[in-house]
Design an enzyme around this catalytic site. Structure first.
Site, short mmCIF file in Angstrom:
data_model
loop_
_atom_site.label_atom_id
_atom_site.label_comp_id
_atom_site.label_asym_id
_atom_site.label_seq_id
_atom_site.Cartn_x
_atom_site.Cartn_y
_atom_site.Cartn_z
CB CYS A 114 -0.98 0.06 1.26
SG CYS A 114 -1.96 -1.27 1.18
CG HIS A 236 -3.15 2.94 2.66
ND1 HIS A 236 -3.71 2.74 1.58
CD2 HIS A 236 -2.76 2.11 3.19
CE1 HIS A 236 -4.04 1.72 1.44
NE2 HIS A 236 -3.53 1.04 2.55
CG ASN A 266 -6.54 -1.18 1.56
OD1 ASN A 266 -5.76 -0.54 0.78
ND2 ASN A 266 -5.77 -1.72 2.60
N1 ACO Z 1 -17.30 -9.42 9.77
C1 ACO Z 1 -17.72 -9.90 11.21
N2 ACO Z 1 -16.90 -10.06 11.70
C2 ACO Z 1 -15.55 -10.10 11.46
C3 ACO Z 1 -15.00 -9.75 10.24
C4 ACO Z 1 -16.25 -9.37 9.32
N3 ACO Z 1 -15.66 -9.04 8.03
N4 ACO Z 1 -13.92 -10.07 10.19
C5 ACO Z 1 -13.34 -10.48 11.39
N5 ACO Z 1 -14.45 -10.35 12.17
C6 ACO Z 1 -14.51 -10.74 13.58
C7 ACO Z 1 -13.29 -11.52 14.19
O1 ACO Z 1 -13.57 -13.07 13.67
C8 ACO Z 1 -13.29 -11.26 15.55
O2 ACO Z 1 -14.21 -12.17 16.04
P1 ACO Z 1 -13.87 -12.89 17.65
O3 ACO Z 1 -13.70 -11.78 18.44
O4 ACO Z 1 -15.24 -13.65 17.85
O5 ACO Z 1 -12.79 -13.62 17.53
C9 ACO Z 1 -13.87 -9.81 15.76
O6 ACO Z 1 -14.54 -9.78 14.50
C10 ACO Z 1 -12.76 -9.03 15.86
O7 ACO Z 1 -11.76 -9.01 14.96
P2 ACO Z 1 -10.58 -8.20 14.87
O8 ACO Z 1 -9.31 -8.61 13.69
O9 ACO Z 1 -9.95 -7.90 16.25
O10 ACO Z 1 -11.10 -6.76 14.44
P3 ACO Z 1 -10.42 -5.47 14.29
O11 ACO Z 1 -11.45 -4.50 15.18
O12 ACO Z 1 -9.16 -5.36 14.64
O13 ACO Z 1 -10.77 -4.85 12.77
C11 ACO Z 1 -9.60 -4.83 10.86
C12 ACO Z 1 -10.18 -5.71 11.70
C13 ACO Z 1 -10.70 -3.92 10.32
C14 ACO Z 1 -9.03 -5.47 9.71
C15 ACO Z 1 -8.67 -3.73 11.42
O14 ACO Z 1 -7.80 -4.80 12.17
C16 ACO Z 1 -7.61 -3.12 10.26
O15 ACO Z 1 -8.28 -2.28 9.72
N6 ACO Z 1 -6.53 -3.34 10.28
C17 ACO Z 1 -5.67 -2.66 9.50
C18 ACO Z 1 -5.69 -3.02 8.21
C19 ACO Z 1 -4.76 -2.31 7.15
O16 ACO Z 1 -4.18 -1.14 7.65
N7 ACO Z 1 -4.15 -2.59 6.03
C20 ACO Z 1 -3.47 -2.04 5.28
C21 ACO Z 1 -2.22 -2.37 4.71
S1 ACO Z 1 -2.98 -3.57 3.41
C22 ACO Z 1 -1.70 -3.69 2.33
O17 ACO Z 1 -0.61 -3.25 2.51
C23 ACO Z 1 -1.90 -4.55 1.11
#
Ligand code: ACO
Length: 309
Positions: A114, A236, A266
């Site tokens: 990214c 980003h 994204n």
């Molecule tokens: N829908 C519903 N529930 C979900 C989903 C979904 N799509 N995805 C995960 N969950 C669940 C998980 O299973 C978990 O359930 P559990 O508590 O029963 O185990 C719960 O939601 C919480 O999951 P987390 O991973 O802790 O959720 P978080 O609040 O961290 O959000 C997210 C996830 C949105 C991916 C966040 O961590 C994030 O934005 N991270 C950064 C991503 C990023 O910046 N990427 C950029 C670089 S990408 C590149 O370079 C190609």
């Protein structure tokens, strides 16, 4: 001349819009979860004949047309991507052919996740200085819908397809950059040419909120401006919460941040360019404005530039 001016930008996204409700028909998720955790509502996915090269070409044609330059004066093409149509040849070479650019130019793809668009700006500036080039074409393009495991709800809801391009020239304007790499295989990866994106979401989130404010602090200090003197922050578009957290840390109002994640998700290496193009199209960014671009991603990579438009 050691600065880099963006003369014009262009963008292209696939026709097909995929809403959060559409994603909820594919995996166990909901509009509420996606919106609340990321700020996304819609992303675009390629369909039919659409592909990576086609999106990159459309965005490039728009940028060249808006810039008013003669395409025969383009000396360098850098396409930033992790999801090109072919492992080889590069999209940049296909763009040279499709646009009918001169044959004595340099054209290649650059992979920095990214952070691609920011790495691309730094790279094309250095290349243009080394080759005494007149104009450069930088494109960030991704078709991540082909790299997603549609059974993995933790990644497939997050990414979208799109492309953004910029025509650039060397100039005497301000251009300050901070680029970095902290070699990592596991945080975000696509392990084989036909493989899927794997991402440690929480790890990436923590990395972003810890690293990006430091990178912004460093590039702003190096530029000689203050946070307040920067007119626009174009980050980003990975997660609205990450952008909000960064705005809070550097004590800048959210209205200085360009945000379009709700419409595209994204789009990795295209994201900063897409946001920049929209802000320019909306008349929000003006000639002479000081713009900070910043991205982070797979690798682990990060980069920020401050430039005057
Ligand atoms: N829908 C519903 N529930 C979900 C989903 C979904 N799509 N995805 C995960 N969950 C669940 C998980 O299973 C978990 O359930 P559990 O508590 O029963 O185990 C719960 O939601 C919480 O999951 P987390 O991973 O802790 O959720 P978080 O609040 O961290 O959000 C997210 C996830 C949105 C991916 C966040 O961590 C994030 O934005 N991270 C950064 C991503 C990023 O910046 N990427 C950029 C670089 S990408 C590149 O370079 C190609």
């Amino acid at each position: 001349m050691t600065g880099l001016r963006i003369l014009a930008t262009g963008k292209a996204v696939p026709v097909k819009k995929v809403t959060n409700d559409d994603m909820a028909r594919i995996v166990d998720t909901s509009d509420e979860w996606i919106k609340q955790r990321t700020g996304m509502s819609v992303r675009h996915h390629v369909s039919g004949e659409e592909n990576h090269t086609g999106l990159a070409e459309q965005a490039a044609r728009k940028a060249i047309e808006k810039s008013g330059i003669d395409k025969a004066e383009i000396d360098a093409v850098v396409v930033c991507t992790v999801s090109s149509d072919y492992y080889s040849p590069s999209t940049a070479c296909l763009i040279q052919g499709r646009l009918g650019l001169r044959k004595d130019i340099i054209a290649f793809d650059l992979g920095a996740g990214c952070s691609g668009f920011v790495f691309g700006l730094e790279t094309i500036r250095a290349l243009m200085m080394a080759r005494n080039a007149k104009y450069g074409l930088i494109i960030g393009a991704e078709v991540l819908s082909k790299k997603m495991d549609m059974t993995d709800r933790s990644t497939c809801v997050l990414f979208g397809d799109g492309a953004a391009a910029a025509v650039v020239e060397l100039a005497d304007n301000q251009f300050t950059s901070v680029i970095g790499v902290d070699g990592d295989e596991e945080m975000i990866n696509i392990k084989t040419p036909n493989g899927y994106i794997h991402m440690d979401g929480q790890g990436t989130y923590k990395f972003a909120v810890a690293t990006v404010p430091k990178v912004i602090e460093e590039v702003v200090a190096k530029s000689g401006f203050s946070y307040d003197e920067i007119d626009h922050y174009v980050l980003h578009q990975a997660n609205l919460r990450i952008i909000e957290s960064i705005a809070k840390k550097i004590k800048q109002p959210m209205d200085k941040f360009v945000v379009n994640i709700e419409k595209y998700g994204n789009t990795s290496a295209a994201s900063v360019g897409l946001a920049l193009d929209e802000a320019l199209e909306e008349g929000r960014i003006h000639p002479g404005d000081k713009v900070l671009l910043c991205a982070f991603g797979a690798g682990r990579t990060w980069g920020a530039v401050v430039l005057e438009m």
